[in-house]
Design a protein around this motif. Structure first.
Motif, PDB file in Angstrom:
ATOM      1  N   LEU A 119       0.810  -1.215   0.000  1.00  0.00           N
ATOM      2  CA  LEU A 119       0.000   0.000   0.000  1.00  0.00           C
ATOM      3  C   LEU A 119       0.849   1.273   0.000  1.00  0.00           C
ATOM      4  CD1 LEU A 119      -2.787  -1.093   2.524  1.00  0.00           C
ATOM      5  CD2 LEU A 119      -2.864  -1.132   0.023  1.00  0.00           C
ATOM      6  N   LYS A 120       2.056   1.211   0.569  1.00  0.00           N
ATOM      7  CA  LYS A 120       2.937   2.387   0.633  1.00  0.00           C
ATOM      8  C   LYS A 120       4.132   2.140  -0.292  1.00  0.00           C
ATOM      9  CE  LYS A 120       1.836   2.741   5.577  1.00  0.00           C
ATOM     10  NZ  LYS A 120       2.443   2.677   6.942  1.00  0.00           N
ATOM     11  N   GLU A 121       3.951   2.471  -1.562  1.00  0.00           N
ATOM     12  CA  GLU A 121       4.933   2.057  -2.555  1.00  0.00           C
ATOM     13  C   GLU A 121       6.249   2.823  -2.454  1.00  0.00           C
ATOM     14  OE1 GLU A 121       3.334   1.497  -6.471  1.00  0.00           O
ATOM     15  OE2 GLU A 121       2.410  -0.352  -5.744  1.00  0.00           O
ATOM     16  N   GLU A 122       6.215   4.095  -2.118  1.00  0.00           N
ATOM     17  CA  GLU A 122       7.464   4.847  -1.972  1.00  0.00           C
ATOM     18  C   GLU A 122       8.282   4.319  -0.798  1.00  0.00           C
ATOM     19  OE1 GLU A 122       9.178   6.862  -3.846  1.00  0.00           O
ATOM     20  OE2 GLU A 122       7.617   6.583  -5.360  1.00  0.00           O
ATOM     21  N   GLU A 123       7.590   3.980   0.284  1.00  0.00           N
ATOM     22  CA  GLU A 123       8.265   3.385   1.437  1.00  0.00           C
ATOM     23  C   GLU A 123       8.870   2.038   1.059  1.00  0.00           C
ATOM     24  OE1 GLU A 123       9.836   3.145   5.177  1.00  0.00           O
ATOM     25  OE2 GLU A 123       8.767   4.883   4.322  1.00  0.00           O
ATOM     26  N   PHE A 124       8.156   1.293   0.228  1.00  0.00           N
ATOM     27  CA  PHE A 124       8.666   0.005  -0.254  1.00  0.00           C
ATOM     28  C   PHE A 124       9.955   0.205  -1.061  1.00  0.00           C
ATOM     29  CE2 PHE A 124       8.879  -2.976  -3.860  1.00  0.00           C
ATOM     30  CZ  PHE A 124       9.008  -4.175  -3.171  1.00  0.00           C
ATOM     31  N   ARG A 125       9.938   1.159  -1.983  1.00  0.00           N
ATOM     32  CA  ARG A 125      11.136   1.399  -2.799  1.00  0.00           C
ATOM     33  C   ARG A 125      12.325   1.813  -1.930  1.00  0.00           C
ATOM     34  NH1 ARG A 125       7.045   4.091  -6.049  1.00  0.00           N
ATOM     35  NH2 ARG A 125       6.522   2.780  -7.840  1.00  0.00           N
ATOM     36  N   SER A 126      12.060   2.625  -0.929  1.00  0.00           N
ATOM     37  CA  SER A 126      13.126   3.053  -0.026  1.00  0.00           C
ATOM     38  C   SER A 126      13.719   1.850   0.712  1.00  0.00           C
ATOM     39  CB  SER A 126      12.582   4.077   0.964  1.00  0.00           C
ATOM     40  OG  SER A 126      13.562   4.443   1.912  1.00  0.00           O
ATOM     41  N   THR A 127      12.847   0.946   1.154  1.00  0.00           N
ATOM     42  CA  THR A 127      13.298  -0.260   1.859  1.00  0.00           C
ATOM     43  C   THR A 127      14.128  -1.143   0.940  1.00  0.00           C
ATOM     44  OG1 THR A 127      11.300  -0.192   3.223  1.00  0.00           O
ATOM     45  CG2 THR A 127      12.509  -2.266   3.170  1.00  0.00           C
ATOM     46  N   ILE A 128      13.685  -1.309  -0.299  1.00  0.00           N
ATOM     47  CA  ILE A 128      14.430  -2.121  -1.265  1.00  0.00           C
ATOM     48  C   ILE A 128      15.806  -1.518  -1.534  1.00  0.00           C
ATOM     49  CG2 ILE A 128      14.515  -2.823  -3.695  1.00  0.00           C
ATOM     50  CD1 ILE A 128      12.682  -4.590  -2.088  1.00  0.00           C
TER      51      ILE A 128
END
Length: 356
Positions: A119-128
């Motif tokens: 649901l939080k795609e920018e947060e996901f990209r940051s984590t990746i």
């Protein structure tokens, strides 16, 4: 940094999501959330800015090749890896990593299922990106960890060293799908996170892990190095899979390796394994119903209802139900009994394979 590749696993059938998910058209090829993009398309979209489209590889079943090409037309044939039979995640990942290694022996790789919701795609990209930075310079295997909200027996659990510095934590133990009592103990301890099933590693690190913990699998796919990206690849793979044992990457490597790390994550994750999990992440009306279809509801609460848009459905007096219709199959089931869906599928086969 090394070039980043993304491997999307898209070969599963998703039986627990029946009748929506069917053998000939599983859930990853559906627009489950009503966004206009299927789960597979959303997964590929999620890696925009992480890697080039030319570095996205899809591992799927032979029978889904046309669906993949239709939904992700930017892929060329070398980016669609076709499994002749299902052998769980370890052979699937080995095929992709040994193929990528044949082209780029320094590749940094993200492995992700095609049917998860973020649901939080920018947060996901940051984590990746955090994970990729770590695997680029260290011989480690990274998984993403989610704070557990219940003692779920369907997930792997990761215990990490709380004193580890930084956002990439050393893993102490890795337990795949514990029984309920043990899952509750994990939850109560506060030291465990769910394994999201999204992995990040350098191709050298993961192939070394295959050599160490699954040497037979490593030998099978290493032999394919001269054939990857050639016309001989598919015949080789068809033979290779007949020799592979079925085992998950979790049981085969992650539980055994001593260089596993976890990035603690919070990006609105759901593995979307069941109707109940879809209900939890969906928008709901004033009566706590998640609905999709042409509906008239009376005295109906706490239910998930997904029916064809060209059919008017009238429902009265349901509380806590799943009502799902797709392709000539209608399912009506209490939410708390959704684990029976696999039984329903087995029994439905007796009425014809078109129903499963």
């Amino acid at each position: 940094m090394s070039q980043t590749y993304v491997v999307i696993m898209a070969g599963g059938v998703g039986t627990r999501f029946w009748p929506f998910s069917r053998t000939n058209n599983p859930k990853q090829f559906h627009d489950v959330l009503g966004t206009g993009r299927t789960l597979l398309q959303q997964t590929a979209d999620r890696f925009e800015g992480i890697c080039d489209k030319s570095a996205i590889y899809i591992v799927t079943s032979e029978e889904y090749k046309d669906l993949v090409k239709e939904q992700l037309p930017f892929l060329d044939d070398d980016q669609i890896l076709l499994e002749p039979v299902r052998r769980n995640t370890a052979p699937c990942i080995a095929y992709a990593t040994y193929k990528i290694a044949a082209r780029d022996p320094n590749a940094n790789i993200v492995v992700a299922p095609a049917d998860h919701i973020i649901l939080k795609e920018e947060e996901f990209r940051s984590t990746i990106r955090t994970a990729l930075q770590a695997t680029d310079s260290h011989d480690i295997l990274v998984t993403l960890g989610i704070q557990p909200s219940r003692p779920d027996t369907g997930y792997g659990y990761i215990q990490y060293l709380t004193e580890s510095e930084g956002s990439v934590k050393k893993v102490k133990t890795f337990t795949e799908k514990p029984h309920l009592e043990l899952a509750q103990q994990f939850l109560d301890s506060g030291e465990f996170v769910w394994n999201a099933g999204i992995f990040v590693w350098n191709v050298k690190s993961i192939n070394k892990a295959f050599d160490t913990y699954l040497p037979e699998t490593a030998e099978i796919f290493a032999e394919g190095t001269p054939y990857y990206y050639t016309e001989q690849e598919q015949p080789f793979i068809n033979k290779a899979y007949s020799q592979c044992k079925s085992i998950s990457i979790d049981n085969g490597i992650m539980e055994k390796a001593n260089n596993v790390h976890v990035v603690l994550s919070d990006f609105g994750w759901s593995d979307l394994g069941t109707w109940k999990s879809l209900y939890e992440v969906s928008e709901k009306d004033a009566n706590s119903n998640s609905t999709d279809g042409k509906l008239i509801l009376y005295n109906t609460t706490n239910s998930i209802i997904k029916t064809p848009k060209d059919k008017l459905v009238v429902i009265n007096g349901l509380d806590g139900f799943i009502v799902a219709e797709f392709d000539n199959v209608l399912l009506i089931c209490r939410k708390e009994e959704e684990q029976k869906v696999k039984e329903f599928v087995a029994d439905a086969k007796e009425h014809g394979t078109q129903f499963v």
